[in-house]
Design an enzyme around this catalytic site. Structure first.
Site, PDB file in Angstrom:
ATOM      1  N   HIS A  42      46.514 -17.498  46.294  1.00  0.00           N
ATOM      2  CA  HIS A  42      47.638 -17.159  45.417  1.00  0.00           C
ATOM      3  C   HIS A  42      47.083 -17.263  44.001  1.00  0.00           C
ATOM      4  CE1 HIS A  42      52.134 -17.972  44.181  1.00  0.00           C
ATOM      5  NE2 HIS A  42      51.656 -16.841  43.694  1.00  0.00           N
ATOM      6  N   LEU A  43      47.173 -16.209  43.226  1.00  0.00           N
ATOM      7  CA  LEU A  43      46.488 -16.119  41.938  1.00  0.00           C
ATOM      8  C   LEU A  43      46.770 -17.339  41.057  1.00  0.00           C
ATOM      9  CD1 LEU A  43      44.747 -14.583  39.943  1.00  0.00           C
ATOM     10  CD2 LEU A  43      46.766 -13.252  39.278  1.00  0.00           C
ATOM     11  N   HIS A  44      45.689 -18.046  40.676  1.00  0.00           N
ATOM     12  CA  HIS A  44      45.847 -19.250  39.858  1.00  0.00           C
ATOM     13  C   HIS A  44      44.531 -19.600  39.176  1.00  0.00           C
ATOM     14  CE1 HIS A  44      44.088 -20.839  43.580  1.00  0.00           C
ATOM     15  NE2 HIS A  44      43.713 -21.913  42.898  1.00  0.00           N
ATOM     16  N   PHE A  45      44.647 -20.363  38.097  1.00  0.00           N
ATOM     17  CA  PHE A  45      43.520 -20.935  37.362  1.00  0.00           C
ATOM     18  C   PHE A  45      43.646 -22.454  37.388  1.00  0.00           C
ATOM     19  CE2 PHE A  45      44.357 -16.827  35.446  1.00  0.00           C
ATOM     20  CZ  PHE A  45      43.119 -16.287  35.128  1.00  0.00           C
TER      21      PHE A  45
END
Length: 408
Positions: A238-241
């Protein structure tokens, strides 16, 4: 402090404009404590409150730090609890693996794990002119959560959960900062751009802009932002930094770089070479687009990669220079697929985004006390692509830079 309602829970929203961006921080050489912006202070307050409320799996008082002797100054940190208590990584087998709504993702987290949503209220495109270091303090306010990059002419309506909809009923993106319940360091959060967009762990242009802006809101020179692609030690699709504070200088903050073409430079100070860009001399939009060109190429060609952002001296400046900027690194690397035979991570540390920048969260005591710089180099080398493959990618990056230069 005002709050909005989102999905039945109280979620604060941090409003900011480009006037709040801190373009320069003090160099590490000044020997003074890092300074804090209003954003830093608000984040610290909320992170501390979550720790006091028991929202984390463990505290961070047990973490030990050791500078490993050698020219690279690797920062080793012993964090045995992260190695044993963190959530089990998802099974990842492809750089392009689709988002799976039935697997854990960051819409599932508890209300007490949310720091706040980020809302850029700047009108018009973002610019990075020669403004002073900081403007008016950002603030938390009532209202709908919107995407600061969107330019919408239609009337907006606010639903009961505080999410803004266009007249056509489409939701605007919500960019959310949440705690990492298994922290590496103080302030460890996850920045989740477009949290409800069900995006896999693939960099988008908007996500890069949001990450750069979030770093620009900080005045602490030790803020680190990183992203691991799938098959590069991303544990959640799940798109994350990753976002956290590290009060130690890293080699990535000052290392010399070699110009390739256009905005692209090469980083060869650590065993795995990669590409690096800087905010100095361009805009948030420009830096995000330059990085996105590389990440898109890597994704389209099924190449695993890691991204790391930090504050540091502008390219060509000495280590103690006061001309500081944001440095953005991207490393193409070997795929890591945990369930395949032969794909075993090192017992000492994984080679992911922050390790490639010189920060080593070490899993066990023996490695922490005994690792030498040569040992670390050998572990990092295990992530390197073949020389032939890397040179093919490098040639493509040079061509990208030349095309942009020729067009301008």
């Amino acid at each position: 402090m005002s709050i909005v309602q989102d999905s039945g829970s109280e979620v604060a929203r941090y409003d900011y404009t480009e006037d709040d961006f801190v373009l320069h921080t003090a160099p590490w050489a000044d020997g003074q404590p890092s300074q804090l912006s209003p954003f830093d202070k608000e984040l610290h307050k909320r992170w501390d409150a979550a720790m006091a409320a028991g929202a984390f799996r463990y505290g961070i008082d047990h973490i030990l730090t050791r500078i490993i002797p050698g020219s690279k100054g690797y920062v080793g940190q012993l964090n045995t609890l992260r190695a044993t208590e963190r959530r089990k990584p998802q099974e990842i087998s492809s750089v392009s693996q689709p988002f799976n709504p039935k697997a854990f993702n960051f819409t599932w987290i508890k209300p007490g794990e949310v720091i706040f949503d980020l809302h850029n209220t700047t009108d018009g495109p973002l610019k990075n002119g020669d403004a002073s270091a900081a403007g008016e303090a950002g603030h938390v306010s009532d209202g709908a959560v919107t995407n600061g990059h969107a330019q919408t002419t239609e009337a907006a309506q606010v639903s009961a959960n505080g999410v803004e909809h266009s007249a056509e009923g489409k939701k605007s993106a919500v960019h959310r900062l949440v705690i990492n319940v298994s922290p590496m360091e103080y302030g460890h959060c996850l920045l989740v751009p477009d949290v409800f967009g069900e995006r896999p762990q693939v960099l988008t242009l908007t996500a890069l802009k949001v990450a750069i802006e979030t770093l620009l809101l900080c005045k602490h020179r030790g803020v680190r932002v990183g992203m691991n692609s799938l098959c590069a030690f991303a544990s959640v699709n799940h798109l994350h930094f990753h976002f956290f504070y590290l009060d130690y200088e890293l080699i990535a903050d000052y290392c010399p770089v070699d110009h390739l073409a256009g905005d692209y430079y090469e980083f060869t100070s650590l065993p795995c070479p990669g590409f690096v860009m800087q905010l100095h001399g361009t805009t948030v939009e420009g830096l995000a687009r330059s990085a996105h060109k590389i990440s898109s190429y890597l994704h389209e060609n099924d190449i695993a990669h890691n991204l790391f952002m930090c504050r540091g001296v502008a390219f060509g400046e000495k280590r103690d220079s006061t001309l500081t900027t944001i440095r953005l690194f991207i490393w193409p690397r070997k795929k890591f697929i945990a369930h395949l035979e032969g794909n075993k991570s090192s017992e000492e540390f994984n080679v992911a985004c922050i390790e490639l920048g010189g920060h080593l969260p070490i899993k066990e005591e023996a490695g922490y006390y005994n690792l030498t710089e040569e040992d670390v180099d050998k572990i990092i080398e295990t992530a390197c692509l073949s020389e032939e493959h890397y040179q093919e990618i490098k040639a493509t990056v040079i061509k990208m830079g030349q095309e942009v230069s020729n067009a301008s």
